[in-house]
Scaffold this motif. Structure first.
Motif, PDB file in Angstrom:
ATOM      1  N   LYS A 192       0.849  -1.207   0.000  1.00  0.00           N
ATOM      2  CA  LYS A 192       0.000   0.000   0.000  1.00  0.00           C
ATOM      3  C   LYS A 192       0.881   1.253   0.000  1.00  0.00           C
ATOM      4  O   LYS A 192       0.652   2.190  -0.790  1.00  0.00           O
ATOM      5  CB  LYS A 192      -0.917  -0.014   1.233  1.00  0.00           C
ATOM      6  CG  LYS A 192      -1.810   1.201   1.319  1.00  0.00           C
ATOM      7  CD  LYS A 192      -2.888   1.077   2.382  1.00  0.00           C
ATOM      8  CE  LYS A 192      -3.806   2.299   2.363  1.00  0.00           C
ATOM      9  NZ  LYS A 192      -4.926   2.189   3.322  1.00  0.00           N
ATOM     10  N   LYS A 193       1.919   1.216   0.846  1.00  0.00           N
ATOM     11  CA  LYS A 193       2.798   2.405   1.018  1.00  0.00           C
ATOM     12  C   LYS A 193       3.522   2.731  -0.299  1.00  0.00           C
ATOM     13  O   LYS A 193       3.512   3.871  -0.768  1.00  0.00           O
ATOM     14  CB  LYS A 193       3.808   2.081   2.126  1.00  0.00           C
ATOM     15  CG  LYS A 193       4.711   3.213   2.544  1.00  0.00           C
ATOM     16  CD  LYS A 193       5.351   2.901   3.937  1.00  0.00           C
ATOM     17  CE  LYS A 193       6.535   3.800   4.207  1.00  0.00           C
ATOM     18  NZ  LYS A 193       7.799   3.270   3.582  1.00  0.00           N
ATOM     19  N   VAL A 194       4.094   1.708  -0.929  1.00  0.00           N
ATOM     20  CA  VAL A 194       4.876   1.953  -2.162  1.00  0.00           C
ATOM     21  C   VAL A 194       3.955   2.350  -3.313  1.00  0.00           C
ATOM     22  O   VAL A 194       4.260   3.261  -4.084  1.00  0.00           O
ATOM     23  CB  VAL A 194       5.732   0.723  -2.522  1.00  0.00           C
ATOM     24  CG1 VAL A 194       6.435   0.903  -3.860  1.00  0.00           C
ATOM     25  CG2 VAL A 194       6.765   0.449  -1.417  1.00  0.00           C
ATOM     26  N   MET A 195       2.766   1.720  -3.373  1.00  0.00           N
ATOM     27  CA  MET A 195       1.815   2.086  -4.457  1.00  0.00           C
ATOM     28  C   MET A 195       1.376   3.536  -4.305  1.00  0.00           C
ATOM     29  O   MET A 195       1.272   4.281  -5.282  1.00  0.00           O
ATOM     30  CB  MET A 195       0.598   1.156  -4.423  1.00  0.00           C
ATOM     31  CG  MET A 195      -0.332   1.343  -5.618  1.00  0.00           C
ATOM     32  SD  MET A 195       0.499   0.826  -7.147  1.00  0.00           S
ATOM     33  CE  MET A 195      -0.466   1.743  -8.366  1.00  0.00           C
ATOM     34  N   LYS A 196       1.199   3.950  -3.058  1.00  0.00           N
ATOM     35  CA  LYS A 196       0.818   5.345  -2.775  1.00  0.00           C
ATOM     36  C   LYS A 196       1.896   6.288  -3.341  1.00  0.00           C
ATOM     37  O   LYS A 196       1.584   7.284  -4.002  1.00  0.00           O
ATOM     38  CB  LYS A 196       0.709   5.529  -1.260  1.00  0.00           C
ATOM     39  CG  LYS A 196      -0.370   6.490  -0.805  1.00  0.00           C
ATOM     40  CD  LYS A 196      -0.517   6.375   0.696  1.00  0.00           C
ATOM     41  CE  LYS A 196      -1.599   7.265   1.245  1.00  0.00           C
ATOM     42  NZ  LYS A 196      -2.032   6.801   2.576  1.00  0.00           N
ATOM     43  N   SER A 197       3.152   5.915  -3.129  1.00  0.00           N
ATOM     44  CA  SER A 197       4.252   6.782  -3.615  1.00  0.00           C
ATOM     45  C   SER A 197       4.270   6.792  -5.144  1.00  0.00           C
ATOM     46  O   SER A 197       4.512   7.833  -5.763  1.00  0.00           O
ATOM     47  CB  SER A 197       5.589   6.291  -3.062  1.00  0.00           C
ATOM     48  OG  SER A 197       5.992   5.102  -3.698  1.00  0.00           O
ATOM     49  N   PHE A 198       3.980   5.664  -5.762  1.00  0.00           N
ATOM     50  CA  PHE A 198       3.907   5.621  -7.237  1.00  0.00           C
ATOM     51  C   PHE A 198       2.812   6.589  -7.718  1.00  0.00           C
ATOM     52  O   PHE A 198       2.999   7.371  -8.651  1.00  0.00           O
ATOM     53  CB  PHE A 198       3.570   4.224  -7.737  1.00  0.00           C
ATOM     54  CG  PHE A 198       4.656   3.189  -7.600  1.00  0.00           C
ATOM     55  CD1 PHE A 198       4.338   1.835  -7.688  1.00  0.00           C
ATOM     56  CD2 PHE A 198       5.984   3.548  -7.397  1.00  0.00           C
ATOM     57  CE1 PHE A 198       5.330   0.854  -7.583  1.00  0.00           C
ATOM     58  CE2 PHE A 198       6.979   2.583  -7.282  1.00  0.00           C
ATOM     59  CZ  PHE A 198       6.649   1.242  -7.377  1.00  0.00           C
ATOM     60  N   LEU A 199       1.649   6.518  -7.088  1.00  0.00           N
ATOM     61  CA  LEU A 199       0.495   7.315  -7.530  1.00  0.00           C
ATOM     62  C   LEU A 199       0.791   8.804  -7.359  1.00  0.00           C
ATOM     63  O   LEU A 199       0.518   9.613  -8.248  1.00  0.00           O
ATOM     64  CB  LEU A 199      -0.760   6.927  -6.735  1.00  0.00           C
ATOM     65  CG  LEU A 199      -1.328   5.540  -7.069  1.00  0.00           C
ATOM     66  CD1 LEU A 199      -2.235   5.047  -5.954  1.00  0.00           C
ATOM     67  CD2 LEU A 199      -2.065   5.556  -8.400  1.00  0.00           C
ATOM     68  N   ALA A 223      -4.664   1.702  -1.878  1.00  0.00           N
ATOM     69  CA  ALA A 223      -4.006   2.979  -2.230  1.00  0.00           C
ATOM     70  C   ALA A 223      -4.638   3.569  -3.506  1.00  0.00           C
ATOM     71  O   ALA A 223      -4.898   4.773  -3.583  1.00  0.00           O
ATOM     72  CB  ALA A 223      -2.514   2.737  -2.443  1.00  0.00           C
ATOM     73  N   ILE A 224      -4.924   2.710  -4.482  1.00  0.00           N
ATOM     74  CA  ILE A 224      -5.506   3.178  -5.753  1.00  0.00           C
ATOM     75  C   ILE A 224      -6.900   3.768  -5.513  1.00  0.00           C
ATOM     76  O   ILE A 224      -7.232   4.849  -6.012  1.00  0.00           O
ATOM     77  CB  ILE A 224      -5.575   2.010  -6.775  1.00  0.00           C
ATOM     78  CG1 ILE A 224      -4.163   1.583  -7.185  1.00  0.00           C
ATOM     79  CG2 ILE A 224      -6.414   2.388  -8.004  1.00  0.00           C
ATOM     80  CD1 ILE A 224      -4.116   0.264  -7.967  1.00  0.00           C
ATOM     81  N   GLU A 225      -7.690   3.091  -4.679  1.00  0.00           N
ATOM     82  CA  GLU A 225      -9.052   3.590  -4.406  1.00  0.00           C
ATOM     83  C   GLU A 225      -8.998   4.895  -3.611  1.00  0.00           C
ATOM     84  O   GLU A 225      -9.746   5.840  -3.893  1.00  0.00           O
ATOM     85  CB  GLU A 225      -9.864   2.512  -3.687  1.00  0.00           C
ATOM     86  CG  GLU A 225     -10.203   1.350  -4.633  1.00  0.00           C
ATOM     87  CD  GLU A 225     -10.969   0.207  -3.989  1.00  0.00           C
ATOM     88  OE1 GLU A 225     -10.745  -0.074  -2.775  1.00  0.00           O
ATOM     89  OE2 GLU A 225     -11.789  -0.404  -4.706  1.00  0.00           O
ATOM     90  N   LEU A 229      -8.863   6.357  -8.117  1.00  0.00           N
ATOM     91  CA  LEU A 229      -8.918   5.592  -9.377  1.00  0.00           C
ATOM     92  C   LEU A 229      -9.549   4.222  -9.123  1.00  0.00           C
ATOM     93  O   LEU A 229      -9.692   3.805  -7.976  1.00  0.00           O
ATOM     94  CB  LEU A 229      -7.506   5.432  -9.955  1.00  0.00           C
ATOM     95  CG  LEU A 229      -6.858   6.716 -10.480  1.00  0.00           C
ATOM     96  CD1 LEU A 229      -5.415   6.451 -10.924  1.00  0.00           C
ATOM     97  CD2 LEU A 229      -7.664   7.307 -11.640  1.00  0.00           C
ATOM     98  N   ARG A 230      -9.927   3.534 -10.214  1.00  0.00           N
ATOM     99  CA  ARG A 230     -10.595   2.230 -10.083  1.00  0.00           C
ATOM    100  C   ARG A 230      -9.619   1.094 -10.397  1.00  0.00           C
ATOM    101  O   ARG A 230      -9.194   0.961 -11.575  1.00  0.00           O
ATOM    102  CB  ARG A 230     -11.788   2.167 -11.052  1.00  0.00           C
ATOM    103  CG  ARG A 230     -12.885   3.211 -10.772  1.00  0.00           C
ATOM    104  CD  ARG A 230     -13.860   3.290 -11.932  1.00  0.00           C
ATOM    105  NE  ARG A 230     -13.161   3.677 -13.171  1.00  0.00           N
ATOM    106  CZ  ARG A 230     -13.674   3.501 -14.404  1.00  0.00           C
ATOM    107  NH1 ARG A 230     -14.876   2.936 -14.562  1.00  0.00           N
ATOM    108  NH2 ARG A 230     -12.976   3.884 -15.479  1.00  0.00           N
TER     109      ARG A 230
END
Ligand code: GZL
Length: 307
Positions: A192-199, A223-225, A229-230
């Motif tokens: 979740k943490k790394v995906m958040k940084s990507f986004l 993180a995406i939601e 985003l979907r």
């Protein structure tokens, strides 16, 4: 009186149980916990005495566990090595102690192959290739496919091989580009943490997430939601393992495909231990069978999963 027959019944000498020392790398994911359960159950079933040590993803703790198995003079040692490097010295101690060693799930890099009897685990390179093929099939009609990758534990066999397999498949496709690739240790929280940084860095450019396991993919979905985003629509998600939770998300259309990685290695391990003790020779490599699932099959699979 000659030839008196000794009629007292002699108890047969009790057959000593085989003792297996297993160094499990941790409990970081649903896959790992299913793997542990499978090994405990299979040892019980096989009547093998299991000495089990959980290393919480610490290689040093794995070394300590292995030294304790040597002291206990176990019959066989099995290890799921958290990363590939740094194992030569401890495996030489095991060999000097005359204890056969089995690699399970992941592989330790050793220059001397006689340091282990056999390696039982998945073909992670093939899993990476399957993930790459899925992305190409799903997105080939589109341009500028920005991909982000959640790598598992850096330097572990699955992360190295899943990364290579995926890249080897997409490398000749100009419209596919890996924008960012970072380790997230196979856990929900890190995913979740790394995906958040990507986004935050490049939300709008991301079309595909390739996650090296389901737990990180599940964290990334949150993180995406939260980013607005979907998952499964705005960002296509391909993951590896095939846990029940991933199938549930796939049935909801939030994961698009899952490459199966079979954690139920307990029976394979106990069979190898028994054959080893019986003095039979084992193949150097035992590959576990597995497949690929997509959204269309999710409904049918949910609930059927054993993990
Ligand atoms: C793969 C195994 C990986 C899983 C993760 O065989 O080593 O480790 O893919 C687990 O879920 O944490």
């Amino acid at each position: 009186v000659k030839n008196v027959v000794n009629l007292t019944y002699q108890e047969p000498a009790p057959v000593r149980k085989i003792v297996l020392g297993f160094s499990q790398l941790g409990s970081e994911s649903a896959w790992r916990n299913a793997n542990t359960m499978s090994i405990r159950e299979a040892a019980e079933e096989a009547g093998i005495e299991l000495h089990f040590e959980n290393a919480d993803q610490s290689q040093t703790k794995q070394f300590e566990a292995i030294r304790s198995f040597i002291k206990q003079k176990v019959d066989v040692i099995a290890i799921a090595p958290v990363i590939e490097s740094g194992w030569e010295p401890i495996l030489k101690e095991v060999k000097q102690a005359g204890i056969p060693l089995i690699m399970l799930d992941r592989l330790a890099n050793v220059s001397d192959p006689s340091l282990y009897v056999t390696y039982i685990g998945s073909d992670f390179y093939e899993e990476g290739r399957k993930a790459g093929k899925y992305v190409i099939d799903k997105m080939s009609s589109k341009d500028n496919i920005g991909i982000v990758e959640l790598v598992g534990t850096e330097g572990s066999t699955p992360s190295i091989a899943r990364g290579k397999g995926f890249r080897d498949v997409i490398k000749d496709r100009a419209n596919f580009k890996i924008l960012k690739s970072e380790p997230a240790d196979f856990t929900f929280e890190q995913g979740k943490k790394v995906m958040k940084s990507f986004l935050t860095k490049m939300g709008g450019e991301i079309r595909v997430l390739y996650s090296h396991n389901d737990d990180m993919a599940l964290g990334a979905i949150e993180a995406i939601e939260e980013y607005g985003l979907r998952p499964g629509k705005d960002i296509i998600i391909i993951s590896v393992d095939g846990t029940n939770k991933a199938f549930e998300k796939m049935a909801q259309g939030k994961i698009n495909s899952v490459v199966e990685c079979n954690p139920l290695l307990g029976p394979n391990l106990m069979q190898a231990v028994n054959e080893l003790i019986q003095g039979r020779s084992l193949p150097k490599r035992i590959v576990t069978p597995e497949s690929v699932f997509t959204e269309t099959m999710a409904e049918a699979e949910v609930g059927k999963r054993k993990y």
